[in-house]
Design an enzyme around this catalytic site. Structure first.
Site, short mmCIF file in Angstrom:
data_model
loop_
_atom_site.label_atom_id
_atom_site.label_comp_id
_atom_site.label_asym_id
_atom_site.label_seq_id
_atom_site.Cartn_x
_atom_site.Cartn_y
_atom_site.Cartn_z
N SER A 328 0.67 -1.22 0.01
CA SER A 328 -0.04 0.00 -0.06
C SER A 328 0.95 1.27 -0.05
O SER A 328 2.00 1.47 0.80
CB SER A 328 -0.85 0.08 1.23
N ASP A 329 0.60 2.08 -0.95
CA ASP A 329 1.12 3.55 -0.84
C ASP A 329 0.61 4.24 0.23
O ASP A 329 -0.59 3.81 0.69
CB ASP A 329 0.79 4.20 -2.22
N LYS A 330 1.39 4.93 1.15
CA LYS A 330 1.14 5.54 2.35
C LYS A 330 0.04 6.65 2.02
O LYS A 330 -0.99 6.74 2.63
CB LYS A 330 2.15 5.92 3.03
N THR A 331 0.54 7.75 1.12
CA THR A 331 -0.18 9.00 1.07
C THR A 331 -1.49 9.01 0.67
O THR A 331 -1.60 8.42 -0.45
CB THR A 331 0.76 10.15 0.41
N THR A 333 -3.77 6.94 0.95
CA THR A 333 -4.46 5.70 0.81
C THR A 333 -4.49 5.02 2.24
O THR A 333 -5.64 4.92 2.84
CB THR A 333 -3.40 4.64 0.22
#
Length: 889
Positions: A328-331, A333
């Site tokens: 998973s991408d953090k920003t 998401t």
């Protein structure tokens, strides 16, 4: 143009390498020569296959071959209606596949739309505006707030310049641009003296030398990597291909063996025997299975859409159910992509700020009680400084029904903080300002208040500490540095706040006013907070045996802190993109399982991580919203893009788009994917005994040398009527309670387990054997061929109807509390009975299918036989459950 580490070069070295002149720019003649050499500043068109080839390629599939074989067989038998129906099914499948194949090209088009259409450059000593496609290496480009940057640049000036790079690097905060050379081994997000194509100027002005255009830009490299990525086949496609090959091989082997046996050992004429063998093949081919699979997947797509997850290809529904790792991408998401003040550090206490995002909902607390700014002058001054020393605006967007900001996200969250105070704060009028600059890392404003002028100051804490020390030799620097470190360890970005008062004669401030009379007020800790629902979803994913790995452009410490808040294991710490660059693919595959946090990553890192996990037989989902995520989204088994904050590029590259950008929606989609897969298996467990029973009856009839119990057209009727009624019911079966408690199935799990094969053979033998014995009994009596065919046909169909209720629950008892949860099962059973009455009693159906009306009492035998089948299989399930529990214990 050779590859260079442009961020390591000084401005003049860059000027020399590109043979340009900062003051005069390129000459028009030189620019034209370089266009011929380097090409236009456009992304290259991928080589496209002709449409007819793309369409024909959709039929290169074993299951399609099985369907086509069925069409040929029915055509040979002269049943043109059946041939047309099967051919239409094949055609529809081909059209759907053809439409899906355009996704990669659409992703490339999405990237092209991000390029700026024009640019301000200096040529022949004059500034002029040109179309961005005519920019060349060495051009001098000027930038202002709001500009979309058209090429990659080595900056030569940067006046308070901030660039929004989240779509490329994944970081939520704007990047302060600098001019000095940097060390070689740093990630893309740390190359602050460069500006990249496809990003935009958030604040300030600047200019730079073009170092790369078109496919040579970082955006262009992403474009190339999307085009080069080979899309991984979904697990369902892999399984059905293997299954189709097995079915085709079995059909061919049995048909050949049966023909040889009948020809040499039984007294059949060649034409009659050939017709019997073709009938056997028709009986064994599950003609309706591909259509039923498509229907179940389509219903899954609709259900996911209702849950705000848009799936762009049918097999991707099932792929979600097989996911074992979510990268998973953090920003945007896992986090809100909205900077939020979380702590205020005063000299004697730490205050907490509730609420998240830009919405002014929440309060300032101390030990869970409201802490009033009306009763704490220092807190009030900190809040007033935050809203006054600020160039952003906070507003409610009526169209999206969301709170938004214009300007720097860090400053925007200070406006929200001011609104959360018990007594909301209004900014003072500013009469003089020192704008923020990355060189000095602070901002100051001067405002009139009562009978004085007050200067508010915010910026990097270490800079403000030195100012406070210069003003007061007893300033407790060590204490404040410890408080700053404590906030930083929580993953928070720390801002210092200070003030100074003047008499009303002070009308203008400058840097010299900052090193005396400074009163340090406190610290504000801010961060891009995790989504509350994401924390819950991460926990649920882990409970279901799904690993969650966070891939971010943030620094290692921040990433670890966010990971801890989300509940992601950080025991191994984090690995950075530069460390990944130093690993070979084999080394990365060995260590990728050790880490759940990946920091300061580049687009290439993300794609390599997905590949490394896939080499470990993981089924990988990759979530993201930026351009930088597109190659990994394309490479993953299933890419998941954000619908609200996602770029068009990421949406086109992904297989699934989340309408609400909610990570929890991914978990709901995984649950739906597992339900769909379970129902697909149950459908196969249900349909194949129909084919197996028919095949067994026909095969044994040939071996015994008796009259064939069913004609080829009657066999097709059984296959299709069961497929369009009973099989359809299984698509609506709810999720079994134990489904989300088991680990994801291994990647190489066959579509049919040994237990499923056993069940299919057992049910085939029970239904086929019982039907054969009854058929032999009728052959020995004084019954017409039409009556025997009608009773045999109804016996097999009604037995399958009862078997439907066996397979609705895989191994648990069918007669349980959920027996009536799926009313569709009862509706389709009623529809099946109506169809059987139709083929039995309607005259033109009797003529077409060779059936005849039967007495009402004749229906007792098929229904009693169906009940016997039902209870035998329930007994088998009880025995199997007992054996499985003993093995587990």
């Amino acid at each position: 143009m050779e590859e260079r580490h442009w961020h390591t070069l000084s401005i003049h070295e860059t000027e020399d390498h590109l043979d340009t002149d900062i003051d005069q720019g390129l000459r028009e003649e030189t620019a034209q020569e370089r266009i011929e050499k380097h090409g236009k500043n456009v992304l290259p068109e991928p080589k496209k296959d002709p449409k007819w080839l793309k369409f024909l390629r959709q039929f290169n599939d074993v299951l399609i071959y099985v369907l086509l074989a069925a069409a040929v067989i029915t055509a040979v038998l002269g049943y043109w209606y059946d041939t047309i129906v099967i051919a239409l099914v094949v055609l529809i499948i081909g059209i759907i596949g053809y439409l899906q194949e355009n996704k990669a090209e659409q992703a490339l088009e999405g990237i092209k739309n991000m390029l700026s259409p024009s640019a301000l450059v200096r040529r022949d000593g004059k500034r002029k505006e040109i179309e961005a496609e005519y920019l060349v290496p060495g051009d001098i480009v000027y930038l202002k707030p709001g500009d979309k940057i058209p090429v990659d640049l080595r900056l030569i000036t940067a006046e308070n310049m901030k660039v929004e790079e989240s779509a490329l690097t994944g970081e939520a905060i704007t990047v302060d641009k600098t001019l000095d050379p940097l060390e070689e081994k740093i990630g893309l997000g740390d190359r602050t003296n460069l500006a990249f194509s496809g990003t935009s100027v958030a604040a300030g002005t600047g200019s730079g030398i073009v170092i790369a255009t078109g496919s040579k830009t970082e955006l262009g490299k992403i474009n190339a990597s999307i085009a080069e990525v080979e899309k991984v086949q979904t697990p369902l496609i892999q399984q059905t291909q293997r299954f189709g090959k097995t079915v085709a091989s079995v059909i061919a082997g049995v048909a050949v063996f049966t023909f040889i046996f009948g020809y040499f050992l039984r007294d059949y004429e060649t034409a009659e025997l050939l017709l019997a063998v073709i009938g056997l093949a028709v009986a064994v081919i599950p003609e309706g299975l591909p259509a039923i699979i498509s229907i179940i997947l389509a219903l899954g797509v609709r259900q996911m859409a209702d849950n705000k997850a848009i799936v762009k290809s049918l097999p991707s529904v099932e792929t979600l159910g097989a996911v074992s790792v979510i990268c998973s991408d953090k920003t945007g998401t896992l986090t809100k992509n909205e900077m939020t003040a979380q702590n205020i550090q005063l000299a004697d206490r730490t205050l907490q700020v509730t609420g998240s995002g830009y919405a002014p909902e929440g309060r300032i607390e101390s030990e869970n009680d409201v802490y009033s700014n009306k009763q704490d002058e220092v807190l009030n001054e900190i809040l007033l400084a935050g809203v006054t020393c600020n160039d952003s605006d906070l507003f409610f967007d009526e169209e999206s029904k969301q709170w938004k900001i214009t300007g720097d996200p860090t400053e925007g969250c200070l406006l929200t903080l001011g609104e959360k105070a018990e007594e909301s704060i209004r900014p003072l009028r500013v009469i003089s300002k020192i704008p923020f600059d990355s060189a000095h890392k602070y901002m100051a404003t001067l405002s009139p208040r009562d009978d004085e002028h007050v200067m508010y100051l915010k910026g990097a804490p270490d800079r403000l500490f030195s100012m406070a020390e210069a003003s007061d030799s007893n300033f407790p620097t060590d204490m404040w540095e410890k408080k700053m470190t404590d906030l930083a360890k929580k993953g928070q970005r720390v801002i210092g706040v200070a003030k100074r008062t003047f008499n009303t004669s002070k009308e203008k401030i400058d840097h010299d006013d900052l090193y005396e009379g400074i009163e340090f007020l406190g610290l504000i800790g801010i961060m891009d907070p995790p989504r509350p629902e994401a924390i819950e979803a991460v926990n649920e994913c882990q409970s279901a045996g799904i690993q969650v790995k966070m891939i971010t452009g943030d620094h290692k410490e921040t990433a670890i802190a966010i990971g801890n808040e989300l509940g992601i294991s950080t025991e191994a710490g984090a690995i950075q993109g530069t460390e990944i660059d130093d690993l070979t693919d084999e080394e990365l595959a060995d260590v990728v399982g050790q880490y759940n946090i990946f920091a300061r990553t580049s687009p290439e890192n993300k794609t390599r991580l997905v590949k490394a996990l896939q080499t470990q037989d993981h089924i990988v989902a990759m979530t993201g919203d930026g351009v930088n995520d597109a190659p990994a989204l394309r490479r993953a088994d299933i890419g998941v893009a954000m619908g609200i904050k996602g770029t068009e590029v990421s949406k086109e590259a992904a297989e699934m788009v989340l309408v609400d950008d909610n990570f929890n929606t991914i978990f709901k989609a995984v649950k739906e994917g597992r339900r769909v897969y379970d129902n697909l298996k149950k459908t196969i467990l249900f349909i194949l005994p129909t084919n197996g029973a028919q095949g067994f009856v026909l095969l044994m009839s040939i071996f015994l040398g008796t009259q064939l119990p069913l004609t080829a057209l009657q066999i097709l009727w059984v296959n299709m009527v069961v497929a369009i009624t009973l099989s359809f019911a299984i698509a609506f079966e709810p999720l079994e309670p134990s489904t989300m408690k088991r680990a994801p199935r291994p990647k190489k799990t066959p579509l049919l387990s040994r237990y499923y094969i056993f069940r299919i053979l057992l049910v085939s033998l029970i239904i086929g054997g019982g039907t054969l014995m009854y058929n032999l009994y009728m052959n020995a009596g004084d019954y017409s061929v039409e009556y025997i065919h009608t009773m045999t046909l109804n016996t097999i169909v009604i037995a399958q109807m009862f078997h439907l209720f066996n397979v609705r629950v895989e191994t648990e008892p069918a007669l349980n509390r959920s027996f009536f949860e799926n009313p569709i099962a009862f509706y389709v059973s009623g529809a099946l009975i109506v169809l059987q009455l139709f083929i039995t009693y309607v005259p033109f159906m009797n003529t077409a299918f060779g059936t005849t009306p039967i007495a009402a009492s004749d229906w007792i035998i098929p229904f009693v036989f169906g009940l016997v089948v039902f209870f035998i299989i329930e007994l088998e399930k009880l025995i199997s459950r007992t054996v499985m529990k003993r093995r587990q214990s």
